[in-house]
Every structure is written in C-alpha cells, then in structure tokens.
Design a protein around this motif. Structure first.
Motif, PDB file in Angstrom:
ATOM      1  N   ALA A  50       1.083  -1.342   0.345  1.00  0.00           N
ATOM      2  CA  ALA A  50      -0.399   0.223   0.425  1.00  0.00           C
ATOM      3  C   ALA A  50       0.434   1.665  -0.046  1.00  0.00           C
ATOM      4  CB  ALA A  50      -0.606   0.116   1.385  1.00  0.00           C
ATOM      5  N   ALA A  51       2.027   0.903   1.104  1.00  0.00           N
ATOM      6  CA  ALA A  51       2.740   2.451   0.566  1.00  0.00           C
ATOM      7  C   ALA A  51       3.470   2.487  -0.743  1.00  0.00           C
ATOM      8  CB  ALA A  51       3.919   2.200   2.031  1.00  0.00           C
ATOM      9  N   CYS A  70       1.266   8.554   3.229  1.00  0.00           N
ATOM     10  CA  CYS A  70       1.535   6.972   3.892  1.00  0.00           C
ATOM     11  C   CYS A  70       0.617   6.367   5.191  1.00  0.00           C
ATOM     12  CB  CYS A  70       3.531   6.420   3.984  1.00  0.00           C
ATOM     13  SG  CYS A  70       3.784   6.613   2.460  1.00  0.00           S
ATOM     14  N   HIS A  71       0.762   7.644   6.159  1.00  0.00           N
ATOM     15  CA  HIS A  71       0.413   7.708   7.239  1.00  0.00           C
ATOM     16  C   HIS A  71      -0.836   7.108   7.120  1.00  0.00           C
ATOM     17  CE1 HIS A  71       0.401   8.189  11.309  1.00  0.00           C
ATOM     18  NE2 HIS A  71      -1.077   8.936  11.767  1.00  0.00           N
ATOM     19  N   GLU A  72      -1.294   8.014   6.144  1.00  0.00           N
ATOM     20  CA  GLU A  72      -2.873   8.066   6.260  1.00  0.00           C
ATOM     21  C   GLU A  72      -3.545   6.736   5.738  1.00  0.00           C
ATOM     22  OE1 GLU A  72      -4.429  11.557   4.292  1.00  0.00           O
ATOM     23  OE2 GLU A  72      -3.180  13.387   5.535  1.00  0.00           O
ATOM     24  N   ARG A  73      -2.856   6.313   4.937  1.00  0.00           N
ATOM     25  CA  ARG A  73      -3.042   5.282   3.618  1.00  0.00           C
ATOM     26  C   ARG A  73      -3.356   4.055   5.150  1.00  0.00           C
ATOM     27  NH1 ARG A  73      -2.038   4.174  -2.688  1.00  0.00           N
ATOM     28  NH2 ARG A  73      -3.579   5.321  -3.032  1.00  0.00           N
ATOM     29  N   LEU A  74      -2.029   4.052   5.586  1.00  0.00           N
ATOM     30  CA  LEU A  74      -1.498   2.485   5.939  1.00  0.00           C
ATOM     31  C   LEU A  74      -2.244   2.310   8.042  1.00  0.00           C
ATOM     32  CD1 LEU A  74       2.101   2.255   5.791  1.00  0.00           C
ATOM     33  CD2 LEU A  74       0.420   1.825   4.584  1.00  0.00           C
ATOM     34  N   MET A  75      -3.679   3.528   7.924  1.00  0.00           N
ATOM     35  CA  MET A  75      -3.854   3.504   9.278  1.00  0.00           C
ATOM     36  C   MET A  75      -4.777   2.387   9.225  1.00  0.00           C
ATOM     37  SD  MET A  75      -5.061   7.511  10.135  1.00  0.00           S
ATOM     38  CE  MET A  75      -3.940   8.666  10.740  1.00  0.00           C
ATOM     39  N   LYS A  76      -5.631   1.825   8.655  1.00  0.00           N
ATOM     40  CA  LYS A  76      -6.309   0.264   8.618  1.00  0.00           C
ATOM     41  C   LYS A  76      -5.433  -0.724   8.809  1.00  0.00           C
ATOM     42  CE  LYS A  76     -10.435   2.577   7.834  1.00  0.00           C
ATOM     43  NZ  LYS A  76     -11.921   2.411   6.298  1.00  0.00           N
TER      44      LYS A  76
END
Length: 199
Positions: A50-51, A70-76
């Motif tokens: 995802a990152a 990346c932080h926002e995308r990887l929260m789940k």
C-alpha cells in the motif's frame, strides 16, 4: 540520473516478504524508498505494498508530504517503518526522511581506502500508527555517491566490507549474502547518483 540494485528475502518459511523497495524517477529527480511492513507474512506485505503504490503515484512530492500520505493510507493496516530519499539533480542534493529502523547511509565516491560516509538520523514511530515530528535531512551528493538503505533484517555494520566501486546490484547482493540475519524479512537497496550528466 541514478543506477540501482536491490536484494530481498522473506523470513524462512514464508513465500512473501513484507520488506519492499522502490526507485521511481520524476522530472529532475528520483525517489528511492525501503518499506518494512510490521511483522511478516501477508499482512506485512499488504501494508508495504500500500505504501509503495502510493509512492509510485507521487514520486516528486516532498518526502514529508509522502510520509504523511502513507500514514493516512496505512491506518487500517499493520503499519510500516520506512525511509525515503529524494534526489534532486537541479541542486545535487538528496533529501532523506526515515520513520523507524530502515538504516540509511550515504557513501561518498572517491579514491579513499575507506570512503567517508554519513548516516541519516531516523525518527522513532510507525507509519500508520504513530508518527514522530518529521524532520528531513538534506545532503549534497556528487557523481558516483552511493545511497544504501537496509531494513532491520540486515545486521548492523553492513558497510564495513563494501566495495563501493562495484555495480549497485553486486553491492546489494553482497550485503544480503553477508549480513542477512536469517530471522526476519530483509531488503537492501543501493542507488548510485549519476546526476544529469557525467562529470
């Protein structure tokens, strides 16, 4: 602008690795990254992928912006640690930012027996879970300088027996064969800066 080589291994018993890398060019620059999804197996791989997909979509953005995206995308996901390095051929610099323990080293080109090198300070934290205050480091780079990124599946001291004049792929393979811990996923990425023309 750059030439590069990479080597990766999954932890024994797994078929996929959660440690991935990326090199992506953009106008007047190139982005290099190593991403280590937490743990190993499919969930670690999903976080790292995802990152990497996000970084591929926006390689020319500032590294602080990319880490925040990346932080926002990887929260789940499980989250990941990562180091990004953005080369700028207009001013011959590399801007580096690391969250977590992906080691980063710049090895200077030249005829010295032991080339001078600089390590990049890393911030503690996990992208997708808890970010530190983000401060990028900017270093000048010259033709032939090496950037080496290594995830924590590589033992410390991997720079002690480098042959910096070798091809990046040879260096990456050598680091993996000599310094792989054997108990984790591992990824190393070696990038040589060429700039916009040979000096």
């Amino acid at each position: 602008m750059v030439e590069w080589g990479a080597a990766g291994r999954a932890i024994p018993g797994q078929t996929v690795s959660g440690d991935l890398c990326l090199v992506k060019s953009f106008d007047h620059g190139a982005l290099a990254a190593v991403v280590d999804g937490l743990g190993h197996g499919d969930e670690a791989t999903a976080a790292a992928k995802a990152a990497v997909e996000l970084l591929e979509e926006h390689p020319g953005e500032p590294v602080i912006t990319l880490i925040q995206r990346c932080h926002e995308r990887l929260m789940k996901t499980r989250g990941a640690v990562m180091t990004l390095a953005s080369f700028n051929a207009l001013d011959n610099t590399v801007t580096c930012l690391g969250v977590g323990n992906v080691e980063t080293l710049v090895v200077r080109a030249g005829g010295e027996v032991k080339p001078t090198s600089e390590s990049i300070m890393l911030g503690s934290g996990v992208v997708g879970y808890q970010l530190p205050a983000l401060r990028a480091s900017v270093l000048s780079v010259s033709f032939g300088d090496l950037l080496i990124l290594a995830s924590d599946g590589i033992r410390a001291g991997f720079d002690q027996d480098l042959s910096p004049g070798s091809k990046p792929q040879q260096i990456a393979d050598s680091i993996m064969s000599r310094h792989y811990k054997g108990n984790d996923d591992a990824q190393t990425l070696v990038v040589r800066y060429l700039g916009t023309g040979h000096e």
